[in-house]
Design a protein around this motif. Structure first.
Motif, PDB file in Angstrom:
ATOM      1  N   LYS A  14      51.755  52.324  49.070  1.00  0.00           N
ATOM      2  CA  LYS A  14      51.590  51.515  49.663  1.00  0.00           C
ATOM      3  C   LYS A  14      52.157  50.151  49.923  1.00  0.00           C
ATOM      4  CE  LYS A  14      48.316  51.472  46.401  1.00  0.00           C
ATOM      5  NZ  LYS A  14      48.900  52.789  44.980  1.00  0.00           N
ATOM      6  N   SER A  15      52.997  49.740  48.959  1.00  0.00           N
ATOM      7  CA  SER A  15      53.109  48.622  49.181  1.00  0.00           C
ATOM      8  C   SER A  15      54.780  48.808  50.221  1.00  0.00           C
ATOM      9  CB  SER A  15      54.049  48.662  47.377  1.00  0.00           C
ATOM     10  OG  SER A  15      53.502  48.217  46.736  1.00  0.00           O
ATOM     11  N   THR A  16      54.863  50.396  49.972  1.00  0.00           N
ATOM     12  CA  THR A  16      55.990  50.726  51.137  1.00  0.00           C
ATOM     13  C   THR A  16      55.313  50.376  52.553  1.00  0.00           C
ATOM     14  OG1 THR A  16      56.832  52.160  49.748  1.00  0.00           O
ATOM     15  CG2 THR A  16      57.521  52.540  52.115  1.00  0.00           C
ATOM     16  N   THR A  31      49.250  41.097  50.509  1.00  0.00           N
ATOM     17  CA  THR A  31      48.601  40.198  48.948  1.00  0.00           C
ATOM     18  C   THR A  31      48.853  41.334  47.736  1.00  0.00           C
ATOM     19  OG1 THR A  31      47.432  38.820  47.057  1.00  0.00           O
ATOM     20  CG2 THR A  31      46.983  39.433  48.411  1.00  0.00           C
ATOM     21  N   ARG A  32      48.225  41.638  46.818  1.00  0.00           N
ATOM     22  CA  ARG A  32      47.645  42.643  45.551  1.00  0.00           C
ATOM     23  C   ARG A  32      46.883  42.002  44.500  1.00  0.00           C
ATOM     24  NH1 ARG A  32      53.161  45.300  43.622  1.00  0.00           N
ATOM     25  NH2 ARG A  32      53.965  44.621  46.168  1.00  0.00           N
ATOM     26  N   GLU A  33      46.845  43.008  44.097  1.00  0.00           N
ATOM     27  CA  GLU A  33      46.520  43.071  42.465  1.00  0.00           C
ATOM     28  C   GLU A  33      46.888  44.152  41.589  1.00  0.00           C
ATOM     29  OE1 GLU A  33      41.446  43.117  43.516  1.00  0.00           O
ATOM     30  OE2 GLU A  33      41.681  41.218  43.944  1.00  0.00           O
ATOM     31  N   THR A  86      45.617  43.301  51.770  1.00  0.00           N
ATOM     32  CA  THR A  86      45.770  43.693  50.194  1.00  0.00           C
ATOM     33  C   THR A  86      45.687  44.418  49.836  1.00  0.00           C
ATOM     34  OG1 THR A  86      44.608  43.194  47.371  1.00  0.00           O
ATOM     35  CG2 THR A  86      43.577  43.605  49.631  1.00  0.00           C
ATOM     36  N   GLU A  87      46.950  44.885  48.178  1.00  0.00           N
ATOM     37  CA  GLU A  87      47.474  46.064  48.040  1.00  0.00           C
ATOM     38  C   GLU A  87      46.341  46.409  46.514  1.00  0.00           C
ATOM     39  OE1 GLU A  87      51.651  47.284  47.083  1.00  0.00           O
ATOM     40  OE2 GLU A  87      50.700  48.435  45.489  1.00  0.00           O
ATOM     41  N   ARG A  88      45.295  47.653  46.757  1.00  0.00           N
ATOM     42  CA  ARG A  88      44.173  47.238  45.877  1.00  0.00           C
ATOM     43  C   ARG A  88      43.337  46.085  45.979  1.00  0.00           C
ATOM     44  NH1 ARG A  88      45.457  51.437  43.119  1.00  0.00           N
ATOM     45  NH2 ARG A  88      47.248  52.323  42.473  1.00  0.00           N
TER      46      ARG A  88
HETATM   47 MG   LIG Z   1      52.910  49.347  45.255  1.00  0.00          MG
END
Ligand SMILES: [Mg+2]
Ligand SMILES: Nc1ncnc2c1ncn2[C@@H]1O[C@H](COP(=O)(O)OP(=O)(O)OP(=O)(O)O)[C@@H](O)[C@H]1O
Length: 196
Positions: A14-16, A31-33, A86-88
């Protein structure tokens, strides 16, 4: 603007992929959770480090963090006309706390105070591959074991079928996965031309 959630088990990339999307699409806010706010910090520094032993507590914390994250960060960026990625998001709670035994109706209920994303994309990879990627990255966390991730993956895939979420084969190289996700964003949301 549009609101996209990228979902998938730990190590699915996901981040990649989100990093590549941010380079390839205009006006993206990433952004992310768990979020960078106080409840997100509590999750990262306490719950995910073995502090919380009841998955209902996890579910409640993630839902609280999500409400706060949405109001503090996501909603303002949408108003500023960003494509927010958003990641997650909600599906992570359903898949992970669901796999840990929390009833999905309960998870849906406590997450009903935040809007659903315009698009949820699931990055799908075999848990064995994901675990090998994580081991290479270092620092294995609470949820990152193949047996558990298999249950998480099953729920993601079942939800994808029920809710019509696109599922992307994330066992391929990152740029190939990212291109697929961009095609999905374009088709489903009619958004953005590539910078390249
Ligand atoms: Mg990640
Ligand atoms: N498509 C890919 N092929 C091979 N390796 C990959 C791929 N995508 C990511 N990786 C590598 O796998 C590891 C995990 O990737 P990444 O951190 O992007 O996953 P993630 O889904 O964000 O994980 P987490 O849920 O823990 O945040 C990283 O070391 C990354 O470089």
């Amino acid at each position: 603007m549009a609101f996209v959630a990228v979902e998938g088990i730990d190590g699915s990339g996901k981040s990649t992929v989100i990093g590549l999307l941010a380079e390839m699409l205009p006006r993206v806010y990433v952004t992310r959770e768990p979020s960078g706010g106080p409840i997100g910090r509590l999750i990262r520094e306490w719950a995910l480090r073995g502090g919380s032993v009841d998955p209902h507590v996890d579910a409640l914390l993630f839902a609280a963090d999500r409400i706060e994250h949405y109001r503090r960060e996501i909603e303002p960026k949408l108003r500023e006309n960003f494509l927010v990625i958003t990641e997650r998001y909600i599906e992570s709670s359903i898949a992970y706390q669901g796999a840990a035994g929390v009833p999905i109706d309960f998870i849906l209920y406590i997450n009903s105070l935040v809007p659903k994303p315009d698009l949820t994309v699931i990055l799908d990879v075999d848990p064995q591959i994901a675990v090998e990627r994580i081991a290479r990255r270092g620092g294995v966390e609470k949820f990152e074991h193949a047996t558990f991730l298999r249950r998480v993956r099953e729920i993601y895939l079942r939800r994808a079928e029920e809710e019509g979420y696109p599922v992307v084969d994330a066992s391929r190289p990152p740029d190939v996965v990212a291109r697929d996700v961009i095609d999905i964003i374009r088709t489903r949301l009619g958004y953005g031309k590539s910078k390249r």
